[in-house]
Scaffold this active site. Structure first.
Site, PDB file in Angstrom:
ATOM      1  N   GLY A  13     -31.031 -51.490  48.750  1.00 24.39           N
ATOM      2  CA  GLY A  13     -31.169 -52.515  47.721  1.00 24.39           C
ATOM      3  C   GLY A  13     -31.157 -53.911  48.306  1.00 24.39           C
ATOM      4  CG  ASN A 120     -34.329 -40.713  47.616  1.00 19.82           C
ATOM      5  OD1 ASN A 120     -35.461 -40.533  47.182  1.00 19.82           O
ATOM      6  ND2 ASN A 120     -34.086 -41.310  48.773  1.00 19.82           N
ATOM      7  CG  HIS A 172     -40.309 -39.852  48.158  1.00 17.17           C
ATOM      8  ND1 HIS A 172     -40.894 -40.520  49.207  1.00 17.17           N
ATOM      9  CD2 HIS A 172     -38.966 -39.985  48.330  1.00 17.17           C
ATOM     10  CE1 HIS A 172     -39.958 -41.043  49.970  1.00 17.17           C
ATOM     11  NE2 HIS A 172     -38.776 -40.727  49.464  1.00 17.17           N
TER      12      HIS A 172
END
Length: 308
Positions: A13, A120, A172
């Site tokens: 982040g 994730n 992904h």
């Protein structure tokens, strides 16, 4: 006026936020994290960097999610990080609970924003957030894999990376698929006669994240730069083609799986129809696998919630 909110400012982040702010186009950036003092101290760091670059960006740091309001773009990186030996899917239940909470709170003061999911397992977290918020969500998807693909081919062939084009699609992570019909070198279709095999490229794209995590504890600099480029494309309406995961109906669920897509202030169209038959088949297989695992994970999530 461009107003961007970052929800979660751990390593990834911070890297995304730093790259975004140093681009200088954002008028206001909001920084939220649950950890006391972290947003405030990160804000100080950013102000020092802005002073060095002589840039003006309004910054707001907070531990109170209610302070995050009126954002045009909301970037979500909150959640538990992926540790060595852990798959993205192992993270599902814990991070899905965080997404459910954010989905209940963020839209109240940020309705209509573009939500960009980074946490994730990213495509599943985007699907969970969309499921419970009913907001428009995109996932950073396979844009990171796409850049890994191009970088590896360029390195192996000893050519500038801008001479390599092509995309990775599907979910992904470990199950991403190289869309070989899109891959070109010096404007010509990829050929193994160039000196690198498809198997070698695919192996690199799948394995390099784990190797980086094993040594460095996480993938930060590559994704942080690539995702900042995605945010910029949305904010400045750049209409770039990027391999991101957008919402699509698949049987009874909205799911997120990556295809090359035009990214600007509005998202789309996708370039799926330009892929060859084999790539389209691989994408459909990826969607089916994603859907089945996602539905199973939703059952585990519901069981975990009921057990609380």
């Amino acid at each position: 006026m461009t107003k961007i909110a970052f929800i979660g400012v751990g390593k990834i982040g911070q890297t995304i936020a730093f790259n975004t702010i140093m681009d200088g186009y954002a008028d206001e950036v909001m920084i939220y994290d649950i950890i006391p003092e972290l947003p405030e101290k990160f804000e100080h760091e950013l102000r020092h960097a802005l002073a060095s670059k002589r840039l003006k960006v309004e910054l707001l740091s907070t531990n109170n999610l209610d302070d995050v309001a009126g954002a045009d773009i909301v970037v979500i990186t909150a959640g538990k990080p992926r540790k060595p030996g852990m798959s993205r899917r192992d993270l599902f239940v814990d991070n899905a609970k965080i997404m459910m909470d954010l989905a209940n709170k963020l839209p109240k003061k940020n309705h209509g924003a573009v939500y960009i999911m980074v946490s994730n397992p990213v495509d599943m977290m985007a699907s969970v957030f969309a499921r419970y918020s009913r907001e428009f969500v995109i996932s950073t998807g396979d844009q990171v894999e796409t850049m890994r693909l191009r970088a590896y081919i360029a390195k192996k062939l000893k050519i500038p990376v801008y001479r390599v084009n092509g995309f990775v699609g599907g979910e992904h992570g470990e199950d991403a698929v190289v869309l070989w019909s899109t891959v070109t070198v010096n404007g010509k279709p990829f050929s193994e006669d160039l000196g690198v095999t498809k198997a070698e490229v695919e192996d690199y794209v799948k394995k390099i994240p784990g190797e980086i995590i094993r040594v460095m504890g996480g993938t930060t600099w590559g994704p942080g730069t690539i995702i900042a480029e995605l945010i910029r494309a949305v904010a400045l309406n750049e209409n770039k083609v990027m391999s991101i995961a957008t919402p699509r109906q698949f049987e009874d669920e909205i799911i997120h799986v990556s295809v090359p897509t035009v990214v600007g202030s509005s998202i789309g169209p996708s370039l799926e129809n330009l892929l060859d038959e084999k790539d389209r088949w691989n994408l459909m297989a990826s969607m089916k696998d994603f859907y089945n695992v996602y539905k199973e994970n939703l059952k585990h999530l519901e069981t975990s919630i009921q057990a609380q």
